[in-house]
Design an enzyme around this catalytic site. Structure first.
Site, PDB file in Angstrom:
ATOM      1  N   ASP A  84       0.837  -1.192   0.000  1.00  0.00           N
ATOM      2  CA  ASP A  84       0.000   0.000   0.000  1.00  0.00           C
ATOM      3  C   ASP A  84       0.880   1.252   0.000  1.00  0.00           C
ATOM      4  O   ASP A  84       2.113   1.141   0.098  1.00  0.00           O
ATOM      5  CB  ASP A  84      -0.932  -0.057   1.230  1.00  0.00           C
ATOM      6  N   ASP A 101     -10.863   2.641  -3.257  1.00  0.00           N
ATOM      7  CA  ASP A 101     -11.290   1.401  -2.584  1.00  0.00           C
ATOM      8  C   ASP A 101     -12.736   1.034  -2.906  1.00  0.00           C
ATOM      9  O   ASP A 101     -13.617   1.894  -2.901  1.00  0.00           O
ATOM     10  CB  ASP A 101     -11.206   1.582  -1.063  1.00  0.00           C
TER      11      ASP A 101
HETATM   12  C1  GLA Z   1      -6.109   1.315   1.688  1.00  0.00           C
HETATM   13  C2  GLA Z   1      -6.265   0.242   0.609  1.00  0.00           C
HETATM   14  C3  GLA Z   1      -7.319  -0.763   1.038  1.00  0.00           C
HETATM   15  C4  GLA Z   1      -6.942  -1.378   2.368  1.00  0.00           C
HETATM   16  C5  GLA Z   1      -6.744  -0.292   3.409  1.00  0.00           C
HETATM   17  C6  GLA Z   1      -6.198  -0.835   4.706  1.00  0.00           C
HETATM   18  O1  GLA Z   1      -7.241   2.103   1.776  1.00  0.00           O
HETATM   19  O2  GLA Z   1      -6.582   0.794  -0.625  1.00  0.00           O
HETATM   20  O3  GLA Z   1      -7.467  -1.765   0.057  1.00  0.00           O
HETATM   21  O4  GLA Z   1      -5.774  -2.122   2.215  1.00  0.00           O
HETATM   22  O5  GLA Z   1      -5.841   0.715   2.945  1.00  0.00           O
HETATM   23  O6  GLA Z   1      -5.992   0.142   5.677  1.00  0.00           O
END
Ligand code: GLA
Length: 434
Positions: A158, A219
């Site tokens: 990430d 997301d």
């Molecule tokens: C980001 C990512 C998600 C998830 C969260 C976890 O938002 O895009 O897919 O992994 O972090 O905190």
């Protein structure tokens, strides 16, 4: 002199070759914790759903015992909130000791014993998005080695809590560090999701060289609005995204939320169909212990999975956008076959959409059509007008076989077919017109 030229040439080719870890020649499939289980760490009050080794063991059991693994769903992926807030005395990441008493190695052993794989989550930056320890630049090599020592099979990396120039160094560095461990570890980069916009900011050629998949966009949430906005973004930008994808390197529109709370059955069929057209990784984020049979049937649909997993790995595209709010998507598949999805954005009633294969730019011929959701087969000539009835927010999805050869010359003797001669018509892949 010759040696110098050779060395120079091989250095150059090493720089320009695609990521060659042999991983993920077809889009990876499995299960990922985040969308459904988030950062629930309250194991005292919510022991069944908190992020702990038990949750991953439960999901592994379901994948292994309920027919998922045989269909290709082999990854069990940990997301955020698995780590202890402190690194250990050697500066290595460690799992939260209460929630993961066996550490990550016990989980990877559990997966491997069952023919499954384990994925883990890290973050290029000081902290993960959930506030757990991240992997700043000076920790990349030690963390890559830790993941390899734990026998992890995939890393989602990430990008919270880092700036653009750190990311520009960190994502390629992690790719190198993973390769240097000698363990094949699929590498999922969230880098483009933090770069925002499209090229010139995102260099998809470079991404394909260093990552196996990448999150391009925001997301996913458990709602139809979220699924639709993601699909829209991917198809609006298809001309940039399609060339980036191929065996070993995939655009990732994020998890499947089929089996959760937000989608109707029609919308679930739509997500599965569109993700297959996009050659998307298929990571379910749902509760496999309680999933309904309806959702399971959609996720376990063999034909859609085989479309998603087509070995050519050519990402599909939207080819028609009608004023009636019907859209048609098309993906080229191996053996001259293809997939078609008719999708309705309407909110009134099933819409009877009329078209023909030649209007969808198929070449002259007679095609065997297999409706992947109803299991019905029909033959269709390119010029024949047909009607598909598409439910609101739903799809009709077809697998279209290569056309039967044209120009057959039949020789009859006493009424019996003696011989047929096939000629030409090798060019069975329809051209795309939008
Ligand atoms: C980001 C990512 C998600 C998830 C969260 C976890 O938002 O895009 O897919 O992994 O972090 O905190």
């Amino acid at each position: 002199m010759h040696l110098a030229v050779f060395l120079l040439a091989s250095t150059l080719s090493a720089i320009t070759f695609a990521l060659d870890n042999g991983e993920m020649r077809t889009p990876p499939m499995g299960w990922l914790a985040w969308e459904r289980f988030r950062c629930d760490i309250d194991c005292k009050n919510d022991p069944k759903n908190c992020i702990s080794e038990n949750l991953f063991i439960d999901m592994a059991d379901r994948l292994a015992e309920d027919g998922w693994r045989e269909l290709g769903y082999t990854y069990v992926n940990i997301d955020d909130c698995w780590a202890s807030m402190e690194r250990d005395e050697n500066g290595r990441l460690q799992a939260d000791p209460k929630r993961f008493p066996g550490g990550i190695p016990r989980l990877s052993r559990y997966m491997h014993d069952r023919g499954l794989k384990l994925g883990i989550y890290g973050d290029m930056g000081t902290h993960t998005c959930g506030g757990y320890p991240g992997t700043p630049l000076d920790k990349i090599e030690v963390d890559a080695q830790t993941f390899a020592d734990w026998e992890v099979d995939m890393l989602k990396f990430d990008g919270c809590y880092s700036n653009a120039s750190e990311q520009e160094k960190g994502y390629p560095l992690m790719s190198k560090a993973l390769n240097a461990t000698g363990r094949p570890i699929g590498y999922s980069c969230s880098w483009p999701a933090y770069q925002g916009g499209l090229p010139p900011k995102v260099n998809y050629t470079q991404l394909g060289e260093i990552c196996n998949l990448w999150r391009n966009y925001g997301d996913i949430q458990d709602s139809w609005g979220s699924v639709l906005s993601i699909a829209d973004w991917f198809f609006e930008n298809q001309d940039i995204l399609i060339p980036a994808a191929g065996p070993g390197r995939w655009n990732d529109p994020d998890m499947l939320v089929v089996g959760d709370f937000g989608l109707s059955m029609d919308q679930s069929r739509s997500q599965m169909a569109l993700w297959a057209i996009m050659a998307a990784p298929l990571f379910m984020s749902n509760d496999l212990r309680t999933i309904s049979s309806g959702a399971r049937n959609i996720l376990q649909n063999k034909m859609i999975i085989s479309i998603n997993q087509d070995p050519m790995g050519i990402q599909g595209r939207r080819i028609v956008k009608e004023k009636s709010h019907i859209e048609v998507f098309w993906r080229s598949l191996s053996n001259g076959a293809s997939a078609l999805v008719f999708f309705s954005r309407r909110t009134d009633m099933p819409y009877r959409y009329q078209t023909s294969l030649s209007k969808l730019n198929y070449t002259t011929g007679s095609y065997k059509i297999y409706d992947v959701y109803t299991d019905q087969t029909t033959m269709l000539k390119d010029t024949t007008n047909f009607v598909v009835s598409v439910n609101p927010t739903g799809v009709v999805m077809w697998y279209v076989s290569a056309p039967a050869k044209l120009h057959e010359r039949h020789f009859y003797k006493s009424g019996n077919l003696m011989e047929s001669v096939h000629r030409g018509d090798e060019n069975t892949i329809p051209r795309v017109f939008l």
